[in-house]
Design an enzyme around this catalytic site. Structure first.
Site, short mmCIF file in Angstrom:
data_model
loop_
_atom_site.label_atom_id
_atom_site.label_comp_id
_atom_site.label_asym_id
_atom_site.label_seq_id
_atom_site.Cartn_x
_atom_site.Cartn_y
_atom_site.Cartn_z
N ASP A 48 0.70 -1.05 -0.11
CA ASP A 48 -0.13 -0.06 0.02
C ASP A 48 0.92 1.37 -0.01
O ASP A 48 0.26 2.29 -0.04
CB ASP A 48 -1.06 0.06 1.10
CG ASP A 48 -0.28 0.09 2.57
OD1 ASP A 48 0.88 -0.17 2.71
OD2 ASP A 48 -1.24 -0.19 3.39
N SER A 49 2.28 1.05 0.01
CA SER A 49 3.19 2.13 -0.18
C SER A 49 2.79 2.85 -1.56
O SER A 49 3.03 3.90 -1.98
CB SER A 49 4.58 1.59 -0.36
OG SER A 49 4.85 0.72 -1.11
N LYS A 116 -1.09 -9.50 3.14
CA LYS A 116 -0.53 -8.90 4.35
C LYS A 116 -1.18 -8.08 4.99
O LYS A 116 -1.78 -7.11 4.56
CB LYS A 116 0.93 -8.07 3.88
CG LYS A 116 1.62 -7.46 4.92
CD LYS A 116 3.12 -7.12 4.49
CE LYS A 116 3.28 -5.83 3.75
NZ LYS A 116 2.99 -4.69 4.38
N GLU A 185 9.23 -4.33 10.48
CA GLU A 185 9.53 -3.18 9.81
C GLU A 185 10.10 -2.24 11.06
O GLU A 185 9.66 -1.83 11.73
CB GLU A 185 8.35 -2.38 9.09
CG GLU A 185 9.13 -0.96 8.44
CD GLU A 185 7.90 -0.46 7.77
OE1 GLU A 185 6.91 -1.09 7.38
OE2 GLU A 185 8.15 0.68 6.95
O1 KIV Z 1 3.62 -1.20 1.67
C1 KIV Z 1 4.74 -1.27 1.32
O2 KIV Z 1 5.55 -1.29 0.59
C2 KIV Z 1 5.30 -2.24 2.56
C3 KIV Z 1 6.63 -2.23 2.77
C4 KIV Z 1 7.41 -0.86 3.32
C5 KIV Z 1 7.04 -3.33 3.46
O3 KIV Z 1 4.59 -2.66 3.71
#
Ligand code: KIV
Length: 267
Positions: A48-49, A116, A185
């Site tokens: 979700d980044s 996730k 993280e």
């Molecule tokens: O959303 C994402 O890219 C993540 C990573 C920073 C682990 O959760």
């Protein structure tokens, strides 16, 4: 390990049991997914980044389940043998029934192989229900970006004894209810080492030191695309490569040979 078939949650567990490290990168579209798969990266995370690096938002909070499905489908069309993990976005798993419904959509409509979700104790029942229904789960502990406003910023977690013990207890509890993978993280490397040794399921680290079973980075960070200051835990692999495929390959090799991360990228 030579991969002739698609990577599954079971493959990752076997790799941990055999002491073999694996790599993970975020992916949001088919072109990157194809290059990342060709580089031998085992896990592609539709993170979700994407709210920040694709959509230009200030945080991951505005991202919707429909956004995740769109990007996950794009990645799946070119992800080859990689396992595709997708984030459950903010407010998509506030109770176990909602988590099951949204995870079902991410798998059925998005084609995800694993979901996730962020959180420890509060997510135990959701993880148990997902596991019972055959949904592979990665549980995200340590710095939880979806809780950025509660945490007061993107800060290293688990620095004192009490907080470290709580993360360790969460990791064991999540494994017990059926989590297949953990992601840690921004925690001290010493804590990540304890967690990795305490569970049989693989632990993917980001800003968590070299002793995790695997590493993940945001692909735009490790290619120097993300504007602004690069996070301490990341590294620009394009600086020492001729092109993007070589940078992705070098990252995968550095993770597998435990030459990334170094102390410079750890807390
Ligand atoms: O959303 C994402 O890219 C993540 C990573 C920073 C682990 O959760």
């Amino acid at each position: 390990m030579v991969m002739n078939s698609a990577i599954t949650a079971q493959t990752l567990k076997q790799m941990k049991a055999q002491g073999e490290r694996f790599s993970c990168l975020t992916a949001y579209d088919a072109s990157f997914a194809q290059r990342i798969a060709e580089a031998g990266v085992e896990v592609q995370l539709v993170g979700d980044s994407l709210g920040m690096v694709i959509q230009g938002e200030e945080s991951t909070l505005p991202v919707s389940v429909d956004d995740m499905i769109y990007h996950c489908r794009s990645v799946r069309r070119a992800s080859g043998h990689s396992l595709v993990m997708v984030d459950m976005p903010f407010m998509s798993c506030t109770n176990p029934a909602q988590a099951l419904e949204n995870a079902g959509r991410l798998m059925k409509e998005g084609g995800a192989h694993m979901v996730k979700l962020e959180g420890g104790q509060s997510m135990l029942e959701a993880v148990r229900l997902l596991s019972i229904h055959g949904v592979p789960v990665c549980s995200h502990l340590g710095l939880l970006p979806q809780s950025v406003h509660k945490l007061g910023g993107y800060k290293v977690q688990g620095r004192d004894h009490e907080a470290a013990d709580a993360i360790l207890a969460d990791a064991k509890a999540l494994e017990a209810v059926g989590a297949d993978v953990l992601l840690l993280e921004c925690v001290p490397a010493t804590l990540a080492k304890r967690v990795t040794a305490a569970v049989a399921i693989p632990v993917i680290g980001i800003g968590a030191g070299v002793d995790c079973d695997a590493q993940v980075l945001v692909v735009y960070d490790m290619l120097g695309i993300t504007p602004g200051k690069r996070p301490k835990f990341s590294k620009n692999f394009l600086l020492d490569a001729n092109d993007i495929p070589e940078a992705l390959h070098n990252y995968a090799q550095a993770v597998k040979s435990a030459t990334f991360p170094t102390e410079q990228q750890s807390f």
